[in-house]
Design an enzyme around this catalytic site. Structure first.
Site, PDB file in Angstrom:
ATOM      1  N   ALA A  67      -8.715   2.257   4.964  1.00  0.00           N
ATOM      2  CA  ALA A  67      -8.573   3.554   4.301  1.00  0.00           C
ATOM      3  C   ALA A  67      -7.286   3.502   3.486  1.00  0.00           C
ATOM      4  O   ALA A  67      -6.390   2.706   3.776  1.00  0.00           O
ATOM      5  CB  ALA A  67      -8.498   4.655   5.351  1.00  0.00           C
ATOM      6  N   GLY A 112     -10.765   0.749   7.831  1.00  0.00           N
ATOM      7  CA  GLY A 112     -11.978   1.340   7.263  1.00  0.00           C
ATOM      8  C   GLY A 112     -12.878   0.309   6.604  1.00  0.00           C
ATOM      9  O   GLY A 112     -14.095   0.514   6.510  1.00  0.00           O
ATOM     10  N   GLU A 115     -14.844  -1.038   9.355  1.00  0.00           N
ATOM     11  CA  GLU A 115     -15.772   0.027   9.769  1.00  0.00           C
ATOM     12  C   GLU A 115     -16.933   0.167   8.786  1.00  0.00           C
ATOM     13  O   GLU A 115     -18.070   0.404   9.181  1.00  0.00           O
ATOM     14  CB  GLU A 115     -15.012   1.352   9.894  1.00  0.00           C
ATOM     15  N   GLU A 135      -5.271  -0.100  13.032  1.00  0.00           N
ATOM     16  CA  GLU A 135      -4.799   1.291  13.001  1.00  0.00           C
ATOM     17  C   GLU A 135      -3.654   1.561  13.970  1.00  0.00           C
ATOM     18  O   GLU A 135      -2.779   2.383  13.681  1.00  0.00           O
ATOM     19  CB  GLU A 135      -5.952   2.262  13.291  1.00  0.00           C
TER      20      GLU A 135
HETATM   21  N1  COA Z   1      -4.066   1.463   1.628  1.00  0.00           N
HETATM   22  C1  COA Z   1      -3.415   1.592   0.485  1.00  0.00           C
HETATM   23  N2  COA Z   1      -2.971   0.547  -0.242  1.00  0.00           N
HETATM   24  C2  COA Z   1      -3.207  -0.680   0.237  1.00  0.00           C
HETATM   25  C3  COA Z   1      -3.878  -0.905   1.440  1.00  0.00           C
HETATM   26  C4  COA Z   1      -4.342   0.242   2.157  1.00  0.00           C
HETATM   27  N3  COA Z   1      -5.025   0.145   3.293  1.00  0.00           N
HETATM   28  N4  COA Z   1      -3.953  -2.224   1.668  1.00  0.00           N
HETATM   29  C5  COA Z   1      -3.357  -2.812   0.624  1.00  0.00           C
HETATM   30  N5  COA Z   1      -2.900  -1.893  -0.243  1.00  0.00           N
HETATM   31  C6  COA Z   1      -2.168  -2.102  -1.498  1.00  0.00           C
HETATM   32  C7  COA Z   1      -0.735  -2.492  -1.259  1.00  0.00           C
HETATM   33  O1  COA Z   1       0.066  -1.345  -1.024  1.00  0.00           O
HETATM   34  C8  COA Z   1      -0.412  -3.187  -2.546  1.00  0.00           C
HETATM   35  O2  COA Z   1      -0.219  -2.205  -3.554  1.00  0.00           O
HETATM   36  P1  COA Z   1       1.024  -2.345  -4.593  1.00  0.00           P
HETATM   37  O3  COA Z   1       0.745  -3.643  -5.326  1.00  0.00           O
HETATM   38  O4  COA Z   1       0.895  -1.131  -5.450  1.00  0.00           O
HETATM   39  O5  COA Z   1       2.254  -2.410  -3.761  1.00  0.00           O
HETATM   40  C9  COA Z   1      -1.721  -3.904  -2.889  1.00  0.00           C
HETATM   41  O6  COA Z   1      -2.754  -3.210  -2.173  1.00  0.00           O
HETATM   42  C10 COA Z   1      -1.746  -5.346  -2.458  1.00  0.00           C
HETATM   43  O7  COA Z   1      -1.452  -5.405  -1.082  1.00  0.00           O
HETATM   44  P2  COA Z   1      -0.297  -6.324  -0.457  1.00  0.00           P
HETATM   45  O8  COA Z   1       0.077  -5.731   0.862  1.00  0.00           O
HETATM   46  O9  COA Z   1       0.777  -6.536  -1.458  1.00  0.00           O
HETATM   47  O10 COA Z   1      -1.101  -7.704  -0.253  1.00  0.00           O
HETATM   48  P3  COA Z   1      -0.757  -8.865   0.788  1.00  0.00           P
HETATM   49  O11 COA Z   1      -1.608 -10.020   0.411  1.00  0.00           O
HETATM   50  O12 COA Z   1       0.725  -9.068   0.912  1.00  0.00           O
HETATM   51  O13 COA Z   1      -1.264  -8.283   2.216  1.00  0.00           O
HETATM   52  C11 COA Z   1      -2.794  -7.170   3.708  1.00  0.00           C
HETATM   53  C12 COA Z   1      -2.633  -8.060   2.456  1.00  0.00           C
HETATM   54  C13 COA Z   1      -4.278  -6.822   3.820  1.00  0.00           C
HETATM   55  C14 COA Z   1      -2.367  -7.977   4.938  1.00  0.00           C
HETATM   56  C15 COA Z   1      -1.929  -5.903   3.573  1.00  0.00           C
HETATM   57  O14 COA Z   1      -2.212  -5.311   2.330  1.00  0.00           O
HETATM   58  C16 COA Z   1      -2.169  -4.872   4.648  1.00  0.00           C
HETATM   59  O15 COA Z   1      -1.736  -5.032   5.781  1.00  0.00           O
HETATM   60  N6  COA Z   1      -2.864  -3.753   4.288  1.00  0.00           N
HETATM   61  C17 COA Z   1      -3.067  -2.640   5.169  1.00  0.00           C
HETATM   62  C18 COA Z   1      -4.099  -2.961   6.225  1.00  0.00           C
HETATM   63  C19 COA Z   1      -4.286  -1.780   7.159  1.00  0.00           C
HETATM   64  O16 COA Z   1      -3.409  -1.423   7.932  1.00  0.00           O
HETATM   65  N7  COA Z   1      -5.485  -1.174   7.085  1.00  0.00           N
HETATM   66  C20 COA Z   1      -5.830  -0.071   7.928  1.00  0.00           C
HETATM   67  C21 COA Z   1      -5.583   1.204   7.242  1.00  0.00           C
HETATM   68  S1  COA Z   1      -6.025   2.563   8.283  1.00  0.00           S
END
Ligand code: COA
Length: 260
Positions: A67, A112, A115, A135
């Site tokens: 999400a 999400g 999910e 989460e």
């Molecule tokens: N919501 C909003 N933005 C998200 C996102 C999310 N769930 N997941 C990634 N993004 C965004 C990042 O903020 C970043 O945006 P920016 O370039 O404007 O800063 C962009 O997507 C790229 O993500 P980034 O984190 O830089 O990539 P990465 O390769 O370093 O890491 C992940 C990849 C998937 C490990 C990391 O993005 C992450 O942990 N995301 C969240 C996962 C999460 O907790 N999901 C559950 C949500 S309830």
């Protein structure tokens, strides 16, 4: 079908390819994605030209990284509940789709995103796919059905481990656990999913819908799955496709189903 802000849709040979199209945000599921997916599913239910759906993410890196966390800021309890409810409505619509829906998971399927994949009928993962419910790292629990569908798919013990540790697992591990049906090279992901939709679409369409409903009945509170199966079996027997399928078998020819 209208064009969408956060989704790409491509209907080709009856197979609707829906691509989550926020590559710069790793296809995070914001409110617009959830409501546009809902609208797409309405079209899937109504449009006879659509025989099945593939959901995937744009770019090589993510199916959906969860999400959209940016939308969480400042939520109160009522707003949080409303957000979860909207996600449930959309994902339930996917799960109960009368036509097959396959998740073609092309990278991160977190929160999400995992999910969403679990709400689809079948999951095919690219070799680079990664799954997890992180989460609890955010002070949350899954809010789009994850605590329920993960238990249904892989069992309580493993689900509790993944939900409580927030571990991210690779595609072969997800396959071993039964979280995904198949793991294929990334370049073959969509062709593999398309072939599976075409295989399912070659069967009697009403029977496919009744299989989905009957399996769903097992998991729905207050429903007796065995009774549901008896009733749905009865409904199948009254279709033209049942007559055609059984007649074709006796005449040693291929059945020509009409979905009636
Ligand atoms: N919501 C909003 N933005 C998200 C996102 C999310 N769930 N997941 C990634 N993004 C965004 C990042 O903020 C970043 O945006 P920016 O370039 O404007 O800063 C962009 O997507 C790229 O993500 P980034 O984190 O830089 O990539 P990465 O390769 O370093 O890491 C992940 C990849 C998937 C490990 C990391 O993005 C992450 O942990 N995301 C969240 C996962 C999460 O907790 N999901 C559950 C949500 S309830």
């Amino acid at each position: 079908m209208r064009s969408f802000d956060t989704l790409l849709t491509d209907l080709n040979g009856g197979v609707l390819l829906v691509t989550l199209n926020r590559e710069d945000k790793l296809n995070a599921l914001n409110k617009t994605v959830i409501s546009e997916l809902n609208e797409v599913m309405d079209e899937v239910y109504q449009n006879p030209e659509i025989k099945g759906v593939i959901i995937t993410g744009s770019g090589p890196k993510a199916f959906a990284a969860g999400a959209d966390i940016a939308e969480f800021k400042g939520l109160d309890a009522a707003e949080g509940k409303a957000l979860a409810r909207r996600g449930h409505d959309t994902f339930n619509k996917i799960e109960l789709s009368p036509k097959p829906v396959i998740a073609a998971v092309n990278g991160f399927a977190l929160g999400g995103g995992c999910e969403l994949a679990m709400a689809c009928h079948i999951r095919i993962a690219a070799e680079n796919a990664k799954f997890g419910q992180p989460e609890v790292n955010l002070g949350l629990i899954p809010g789009y059905g994850g605590t329920q569908r993960m238990v249904q798919l892989i069992g309580k013990g493993k689900a509790l481990e993944l939900l409580m540790t927030a571990d991210v697992i690779d595609a072969p591990t997800a396959h071993t656990l039964g979280l995904v049906n198949h793991v294929v090279p990334a370049a073959e992901l969509i062709s593999h999913a398309t072939a599976m939709i075409n295989k399912i679409a070659s069967k009697a369409p009403v029977a496919i819908t009744q299989v989905i409903r009957s399996v769903y009945a097992h998991f729905k509170d207050g429903m007796d799955g065995f009774e549901a199966e008896i009733s749905l079996f009865g409904q199948c027997v009254s279709t033209e496709d049942f007559v055609e399928g059984t007649t074709a078998f006796m005449e040693k020819r291929k059945a020509n189903f009409k979905g009636k």
